[in-house]
Design a protein around this motif. Structure first.
Motif, PDB file in Angstrom:
ATOM      1  N   GLU A 271     -32.191   1.259 -16.753  1.00  0.00           N
ATOM      2  CA  GLU A 271     -31.655  -0.065 -16.360  1.00  0.00           C
ATOM      3  C   GLU A 271     -31.304  -0.061 -14.880  1.00  0.00           C
ATOM      4  OE1 GLU A 271     -28.829  -0.403 -20.261  1.00  0.00           O
ATOM      5  OE2 GLU A 271     -28.006  -1.098 -18.371  1.00  0.00           O
ATOM      6  N   VAL A 272     -31.508  -1.196 -14.239  1.00  0.00           N
ATOM      7  CA  VAL A 272     -31.080  -1.355 -12.850  1.00  0.00           C
ATOM      8  C   VAL A 272     -30.273  -2.647 -12.792  1.00  0.00           C
ATOM      9  CG1 VAL A 272     -31.857  -1.693 -10.476  1.00  0.00           C
ATOM     10  CG2 VAL A 272     -33.269  -0.370 -12.044  1.00  0.00           C
ATOM     11  N   VAL A 273     -29.055  -2.582 -12.273  1.00  0.00           N
ATOM     12  CA  VAL A 273     -28.286  -3.825 -12.174  1.00  0.00           C
ATOM     13  C   VAL A 273     -28.799  -4.630 -10.981  1.00  0.00           C
ATOM     14  CG1 VAL A 273     -26.001  -4.845 -11.849  1.00  0.00           C
ATOM     15  CG2 VAL A 273     -26.269  -2.797 -13.274  1.00  0.00           C
ATOM     16  N   ALA A 274     -29.126  -5.887 -11.248  1.00  0.00           N
ATOM     17  CA  ALA A 274     -29.664  -6.781 -10.215  1.00  0.00           C
ATOM     18  C   ALA A 274     -28.715  -7.972 -10.077  1.00  0.00           C
ATOM     19  CB  ALA A 274     -31.054  -7.232 -10.628  1.00  0.00           C
ATOM     20  N   PRO A 275     -28.861  -8.781  -9.027  1.00  0.00           N
ATOM     21  CA  PRO A 275     -27.981  -9.948  -8.893  1.00  0.00           C
ATOM     22  C   PRO A 275     -28.134 -10.899 -10.074  1.00  0.00           C
ATOM     23  CG  PRO A 275     -29.263  -9.585  -6.885  1.00  0.00           C
ATOM     24  CD  PRO A 275     -29.796  -8.643  -7.912  1.00  0.00           C
ATOM     25  N   ARG A 276     -27.122 -11.731 -10.270  1.00  0.00           N
ATOM     26  CA  ARG A 276     -27.202 -12.769 -11.288  1.00  0.00           C
ATOM     27  C   ARG A 276     -28.433 -13.638 -11.045  1.00  0.00           C
ATOM     28  NH1 ARG A 276     -21.419 -15.657 -12.486  1.00  0.00           N
ATOM     29  NH2 ARG A 276     -20.226 -13.799 -13.045  1.00  0.00           N
ATOM     30  N   ARG A 277     -29.029 -14.172 -12.127  1.00  0.00           N
ATOM     31  CA  ARG A 277     -30.142 -15.112 -12.001  1.00  0.00           C
ATOM     32  C   ARG A 277     -29.556 -16.522 -11.967  1.00  0.00           C
ATOM     33  NH1 ARG A 277     -34.415 -15.224 -16.912  1.00  0.00           N
ATOM     34  NH2 ARG A 277     -32.619 -16.186 -17.896  1.00  0.00           N
ATOM     35  N   GLY A 278     -30.009 -17.351 -11.057  1.00  0.00           N
ATOM     36  CA  GLY A 278     -29.464 -18.709 -10.921  1.00  0.00           C
ATOM     37  C   GLY A 278     -29.549 -19.474 -12.234  1.00  0.00           C
ATOM     38  N   GLY A 279     -28.490 -20.220 -12.555  1.00  0.00           N
ATOM     39  CA  GLY A 279     -28.545 -21.128 -13.704  1.00  0.00           C
ATOM     40  C   GLY A 279     -28.223 -20.503 -15.045  1.00  0.00           C
ATOM     41  N   ASP A 280     -27.864 -19.213 -15.096  1.00  0.00           N
ATOM     42  CA  ASP A 280     -27.593 -18.544 -16.375  1.00  0.00           C
ATOM     43  C   ASP A 280     -26.146 -18.738 -16.839  1.00  0.00           C
ATOM     44  OD1 ASP A 280     -29.950 -17.362 -17.193  1.00  0.00           O
ATOM     45  OD2 ASP A 280     -29.539 -15.419 -16.266  1.00  0.00           O
ATOM     46  N   PRO A 281     -25.903 -19.406 -17.981  1.00  0.00           N
ATOM     47  CA  PRO A 281     -24.547 -19.401 -18.545  1.00  0.00           C
ATOM     48  C   PRO A 281     -24.194 -18.005 -19.060  1.00  0.00           C
ATOM     49  CG  PRO A 281     -25.919 -21.106 -19.547  1.00  0.00           C
ATOM     50  CD  PRO A 281     -26.834 -20.216 -18.767  1.00  0.00           C
ATOM     51  N   ALA A 282     -22.886 -17.695 -19.119  1.00  0.00           N
ATOM     52  CA  ALA A 282     -22.458 -16.355 -19.545  1.00  0.00           C
ATOM     53  C   ALA A 282     -22.724 -16.117 -21.037  1.00  0.00           C
ATOM     54  CB  ALA A 282     -20.973 -16.170 -19.245  1.00  0.00           C
TER      55      ALA A 282
END
Ligand SMILES: NC(=O)c1ccc[n+]([C@@H]2O[C@H](COP(=O)([O-])OP(=O)(O)OC[C@H]3O[C@@H](n4cnc5c(N)ncnc54)[C@H](O)[C@@H]3O)[C@@H](O)[C@H]2O)c1
Ligand SMILES: O=c1ccn([C@@H]2O[C@H](COP(=O)(O)OP(=O)(O)O[C@H]3O[C@H](CO)[C@H](O)[C@H](O)[C@H]3O)[C@@H](O)[C@H]2O)c(=O)[nH]1
Length: 320
Positions: A271-282
């Motif tokens: 796994e690689v942590v990447a920035p949040r993707r635009g528009g994604d609810p939690a």
């Protein structure tokens, strides 16, 4: 009673599985798909195929059809944030043309693929259909606009319609499975890592307000979803627009999904942590009480490992 149905988007993932279920139930199926994201070979054997656009549906729709199951759309949340016009044009403009064609031909039953993305960031989970609709991305907004269009069409022109708001569809059915190109959905992407086709899975954000910091979704098996469509087509009542959520009511985080894929496939998944993707609810988790009550829907494949296992079998068959 058997009928004749137009399945728009029937060369795509969900549409092909529903088309297969309609055929197995003895119905006649005509698939209309422009192959923009679908595949000719995805259309189930036994269905007639028209390579064409829903904007031209009037060319093919006539009174011999008992109804339309409408899957054709663009559906990538991330893309919709950067290219919203693409979503308004195809999802809303295309459906407007389809509704006009149905009205002109006197076809009175519609089942529409709506989405959990119409709700946006929910105030409460599980999400019920009366929850506020505040989409956080243009994809969800375009689907909500279509739901509003359908409500008006039912009230003014007697259409009988059911909008099914899917949560996260996954799994496979027979030879039909998930095959987006490029792939953007979590489970098939993680399976590509298991197959060695990708080095690692990017986890889009680990700082959400959830137990492990990654987004939580409600994964629903595509065959359970297909069964709801057959029930919905039978339940559509002239002049009424019923809206039903389809999910299992269980939330799994991105990390839990990755861990399940590790267990099912036996492969390590970096796994690689990447920035949040635009528009994604939690968090998106469904209450599907309406579908159970009004459609008599009873999903039987809720186990995430089973869903992943069916998707894995499909991915392996394609790769082999
Ligand atoms: N997969 C999910 O998790 C999910 C969740 C909620 C809602 N949905 C909705 O379900 C439907 C099907 O999703 P999918 O995952 O099978 O997507 P998909 O991309 O596999 O299928 C969509 C199909 O529609 C066709 N299409 C698109 N625009 C068209 C047009 N103008 N005319 C004719 N054909 C056209 C594409 O070629 C494709 O075959 C979509 O409406 C999507 O918004 C999907
Ligand atoms: O490489 C990836 C891909 C996805 N994700 C994350 O995994 C979760 C699920 O993402 P998907 O792209 O598989 O699915 P979405 O939740 O974005 O969207 C799907 O489910 C929605 C409702 O839950 C809508 O119905 C929509 O149509 C449908 O595509 C999201 O938190 C996403 O950020 C990753 O971390 N890495």
């Amino acid at each position: 009673m058997s009928g004749k149905y137009l399945v728009t988007g029937g060369a795509g993932y969900v549409g092909s599985v529903v088309a297969q279920h309609l055929l197995e139930a003895g119905h006649e199926v005509v698939v209309l798909d422009n192959l923009s994201t679908g595949f000719r070979e995805g259309v189930p054997a036994g269905a007639a195929f028209i390579e064409g656009d829903i904007r031209d549906a009037a060319k093919w729709l006539d009174a011999s059809f008992d109804g339309v199951l409408h899957f054709a759309a663009f559906s990538q949340v991330g893309e919709s944030v950067v290219k919203p016009e693409k979503y308004w044009e195809n999802n809303v403009g295309g459906t407007m043309a389809l509704l006009e064609a149905m009205r002109a031909a006197g076809v009175r039953r519609l089942v529409f693929s709506s989405t959990a993305a119409t709700y946006g960031e929910p105030d409460q989970v599980p999400i019920v259909e009366s929850a506020p609709t505040k989409p956080t991305n243009p994809y969800g907004a375009s689907k909500l606009a279509v739901d509003h269009m359908i409500t008006g069409e039912a009230a003014a022109h007697g259409l009988g319609a059911v909008s099914l708001r899917y949560f996260n569809v996954a799994g496979a059915y027979g030879t039909c499975g998930e095959r987006h190109d490029p792939e953007s959905h979590l489970i098939p992407l993680v399976l590509q890592v298991a197959q060695g086709r990708r080095d690692a899975i990017s986890v889009f954000g680990d700082d959400y307000p959830t137990p492990d910091g990654t987004c939580v979704r409600d994964y629903i098996h595509v065959a359970d979803l297909a069964e709801a469509h057959l029930l919905a087509v039978a339940a559509a009542e002239p002049g009424e627009h019923l809206i039903c959520n389809l999910g299992n009511g269980n939330g799994f985080s991105v990390r839990e999904v990755v861990e399940t894929v590790r267990r099912v496939t036996g492969h390590p998944i970096p796994e690689v942590v990447a920035p949040r993707r635009g528009g994604d609810p939690a968090v998106l988790v469904a209450s599907a009480e309406t579908a159970r009550e009004k459609l008599g829907w009873n999903p039987s494949r809720a186990d995430l490992a089973g869903i992943v296992s069916d998707a894995w079998e499909f991915a392996q068959r394609r790769a082999g």
